[in-house]
Design a protein around this motif. Structure first.
Motif, PDB file in Angstrom:
ATOM      1  N   MET A   1      -0.450  -6.338  15.308  1.00  0.00           N
ATOM      2  CA  MET A   1       0.017  -5.101  15.926  1.00  0.00           C
ATOM      3  C   MET A   1      -0.220  -3.941  14.984  1.00  0.00           C
ATOM      4  O   MET A   1      -0.059  -4.077  13.795  1.00  0.00           O
ATOM      5  N   SER A   2      -0.552  -2.784  15.516  1.00  0.00           N
ATOM      6  CA  SER A   2      -0.800  -1.628  14.662  1.00  0.00           C
ATOM      7  C   SER A   2       0.475  -0.846  14.424  1.00  0.00           C
ATOM      8  O   SER A   2       1.446  -0.979  15.153  1.00  0.00           O
ATOM      9  N   GLU A   3       0.440   0.000  13.408  1.00  0.00           N
ATOM     10  CA  GLU A   3       1.611   0.769  13.011  1.00  0.00           C
ATOM     11  C   GLU A   3       2.065   1.729  14.095  1.00  0.00           C
ATOM     12  O   GLU A   3       3.243   1.989  14.256  1.00  0.00           O
ATOM     13  N   GLY A   4       1.151   2.265  14.877  1.00  0.00           N
ATOM     14  CA  GLY A   4       1.485   3.256  15.881  1.00  0.00           C
ATOM     15  C   GLY A   4       1.983   2.667  17.186  1.00  0.00           C
ATOM     16  O   GLY A   4       2.412   3.382  18.058  1.00  0.00           O
ATOM     17  N   SER A   5       1.968   1.329  17.347  1.00  0.00           N
ATOM     18  CA  SER A   5       2.394   0.714  18.587  1.00  0.00           C
ATOM     19  C   SER A   5       3.901   0.809  18.753  1.00  0.00           C
ATOM     20  O   SER A   5       4.646   0.461  17.835  1.00  0.00           O
ATOM     21  N   PRO A   6       4.370   1.280  19.920  1.00  0.00           N
ATOM     22  CA  PRO A   6       5.812   1.322  20.147  1.00  0.00           C
ATOM     23  C   PRO A   6       6.381  -0.091  20.119  1.00  0.00           C
ATOM     24  O   PRO A   6       5.817  -1.018  20.678  1.00  0.00           O
ATOM     25  N   GLY A   7       7.513  -0.245  19.460  1.00  0.00           N
ATOM     26  CA  GLY A   7       8.167  -1.534  19.383  1.00  0.00           C
ATOM     27  C   GLY A   7       7.675  -2.418  18.250  1.00  0.00           C
ATOM     28  O   GLY A   7       8.305  -3.409  17.924  1.00  0.00           O
ATOM     29  N   ALA A   8       6.548  -2.110  17.664  1.00  0.00           N
ATOM     30  CA  ALA A   8       6.017  -2.914  16.574  1.00  0.00           C
ATOM     31  C   ALA A   8       6.558  -2.408  15.251  1.00  0.00           C
ATOM     32  O   ALA A   8       6.507  -1.224  14.973  1.00  0.00           O
ATOM     33  N   PRO A   9       7.114  -3.319  14.427  1.00  0.00           N
ATOM     34  CA  PRO A   9       7.581  -2.871  13.114  1.00  0.00           C
ATOM     35  C   PRO A   9       6.399  -2.434  12.258  1.00  0.00           C
ATOM     36  O   PRO A   9       5.398  -3.135  12.181  1.00  0.00           O
ATOM     37  N   GLY A  10       6.500  -1.269  11.666  1.00  0.00           N
ATOM     38  CA  GLY A  10       5.402  -0.728  10.878  1.00  0.00           C
ATOM     39  C   GLY A  10       5.471  -1.127   9.425  1.00  0.00           C
ATOM     40  O   GLY A  10       6.462  -1.671   8.942  1.00  0.00           O
ATOM     41  N   LYS A  11       4.397  -0.860   8.725  1.00  0.00           N
ATOM     42  CA  LYS A  11       4.303  -1.142   7.299  1.00  0.00           C
ATOM     43  C   LYS A  11       5.163  -0.119   6.548  1.00  0.00           C
ATOM     44  O   LYS A  11       5.104   1.075   6.809  1.00  0.00           O
ATOM     45  N   ARG A  12       5.947  -0.589   5.608  1.00  0.00           N
ATOM     46  CA  ARG A  12       6.791   0.316   4.810  1.00  0.00           C
ATOM     47  C   ARG A  12       5.939   0.984   3.739  1.00  0.00           C
ATOM     48  O   ARG A  12       5.148   0.330   3.070  1.00  0.00           O
ATOM     49  N   ARG A  13       6.130   2.294   3.600  1.00  0.00           N
ATOM     50  CA  ARG A  13       5.361   3.059   2.616  1.00  0.00           C
ATOM     51  C   ARG A  13       6.291   3.967   1.827  1.00  0.00           C
ATOM     52  O   ARG A  13       7.192   4.580   2.392  1.00  0.00           O
ATOM     53  N   PHE A  14       6.039   4.069   0.520  1.00  0.00           N
ATOM     54  CA  PHE A  14       6.778   5.028  -0.302  1.00  0.00           C
ATOM     55  C   PHE A  14       6.266   6.423   0.007  1.00  0.00           C
ATOM     56  O   PHE A  14       5.071   6.631   0.191  1.00  0.00           O
ATOM     57  N   ILE A  15       7.172   7.381   0.049  1.00  0.00           N
ATOM     58  CA  ILE A  15       6.825   8.765   0.324  1.00  0.00           C
ATOM     59  C   ILE A  15       6.851   9.524  -1.005  1.00  0.00           C
ATOM     60  O   ILE A  15       7.919   9.724  -1.599  1.00  0.00           O
ATOM     61  N   ALA A  16       5.681   9.920  -1.475  1.00  0.00           N
ATOM     62  CA  ALA A  16       5.567  10.603  -2.767  1.00  0.00           C
ATOM     63  C   ALA A  16       6.312  11.932  -2.744  1.00  0.00           C
ATOM     64  O   ALA A  16       6.163  12.730  -1.827  1.00  0.00           O
ATOM     65  N   GLY A  17       7.135  12.149  -3.735  1.00  0.00           N
ATOM     66  CA  GLY A  17       7.843  13.414  -3.882  1.00  0.00           C
ATOM     67  C   GLY A  17       9.110  13.525  -3.059  1.00  0.00           C
ATOM     68  O   GLY A  17       9.838  14.508  -3.182  1.00  0.00           O
ATOM     69  N   ALA A  18       9.411  12.541  -2.209  1.00  0.00           N
ATOM     70  CA  ALA A  18      10.619  12.604  -1.379  1.00  0.00           C
ATOM     71  C   ALA A  18      11.852  12.385  -2.251  1.00  0.00           C
ATOM     72  O   ALA A  18      11.853  11.559  -3.161  1.00  0.00           O
ATOM     73  N   VAL A  19      12.917  13.120  -1.954  1.00  0.00           N
ATOM     74  CA  VAL A  19      14.167  13.021  -2.697  1.00  0.00           C
ATOM     75  C   VAL A  19      15.233  12.442  -1.774  1.00  0.00           C
ATOM     76  O   VAL A  19      15.392  12.895  -0.639  1.00  0.00           O
ATOM     77  N   CYS A  20      15.951  11.451  -2.235  1.00  0.00           N
ATOM     78  CA  CYS A  20      17.001  10.821  -1.436  1.00  0.00           C
ATOM     79  C   CYS A  20      18.138  11.815  -1.214  1.00  0.00           C
ATOM     80  O   CYS A  20      18.644  12.417  -2.167  1.00  0.00           O
ATOM     81  N   PRO A  21      18.571  12.015   0.048  1.00  0.00           N
ATOM     82  CA  PRO A  21      19.670  12.947   0.314  1.00  0.00           C
ATOM     83  C   PRO A  21      21.013  12.428  -0.193  1.00  0.00           C
ATOM     84  O   PRO A  21      21.956  13.201  -0.335  1.00  0.00           O
ATOM     85  N   SER A  22      21.112  11.156  -0.510  1.00  0.00           N
ATOM     86  CA  SER A  22      22.371  10.591  -0.975  1.00  0.00           C
ATOM     87  C   SER A  22      22.482  10.574  -2.503  1.00  0.00           C
ATOM     88  O   SER A  22      23.429  11.104  -3.065  1.00  0.00           O
ATOM     89  N   CYS A  23      21.493   9.972  -3.185  1.00  0.00           N
ATOM     90  CA  CYS A  23      21.584   9.827  -4.648  1.00  0.00           C
ATOM     91  C   CYS A  23      20.714  10.826  -5.406  1.00  0.00           C
ATOM     92  O   CYS A  23      20.752  10.879  -6.627  1.00  0.00           O
ATOM     93  N   ALA A  24      19.900  11.615  -4.695  1.00  0.00           N
ATOM     94  CA  ALA A  24      19.055  12.670  -5.267  1.00  0.00           C
ATOM     95  C   ALA A  24      17.947  12.146  -6.185  1.00  0.00           C
ATOM     96  O   ALA A  24      17.395  12.899  -6.967  1.00  0.00           O
TER      97      ALA A  24
END
Length: 101
Positions: A1-24
């Motif tokens: 299944m591809s990542e864009g398919s509805p209902g299909a679990p997608g591949k987890r990816r780290f988001i560069a530069g993203a800051v956690c809203p909880s622990c910062a």
């Protein structure tokens, strides 16, 4: 299944530069698509949430006022900005008292 398919679990990816809203902490957010919804999770503190889908409208700027959404109150001035020429002068030699006009 591809990542864009509805209902299909997608591949987890780290988001560069993203800051956690909880622990910062930066660079600890993993994102994936599941059931047509974008999810994110902090691998440090365990914070999880779902992100709203869609693209946010462009914000109005002085550089590109046309990017403002229709009906915005930001650029409703009827006044036109005047254009003023800029004069450039050659640099004066040190100690010169010569006036430029």
């Amino acid at each position: 299944m591809s990542e864009g398919s509805p209902g299909a679990p997608g591949k987890r990816r780290f988001i560069a530069g993203a800051v956690c809203p909880s622990c910062a902490e930066m660079d600890k957010i993993v994102a994936w698509h599941e059931g047509g919804v974008l999810h994110r999770e902090c691998v440090r503190c365990g914070f999880r949430d779902r992100m709203a889908e869609g693209v946010a409208g462009a914000l109005p700027t002085r550089v590109d006022p046309g990017a403002a959404a229709a009906g915005s109150d930001t650029d409703n001035n009827d006044e036109k900005e005047s254009v003023q020429p800029i004069k450039f002068f050659a640099p004066r030699p040190p100690g010169s008292t010569e006036n430029h006009s």
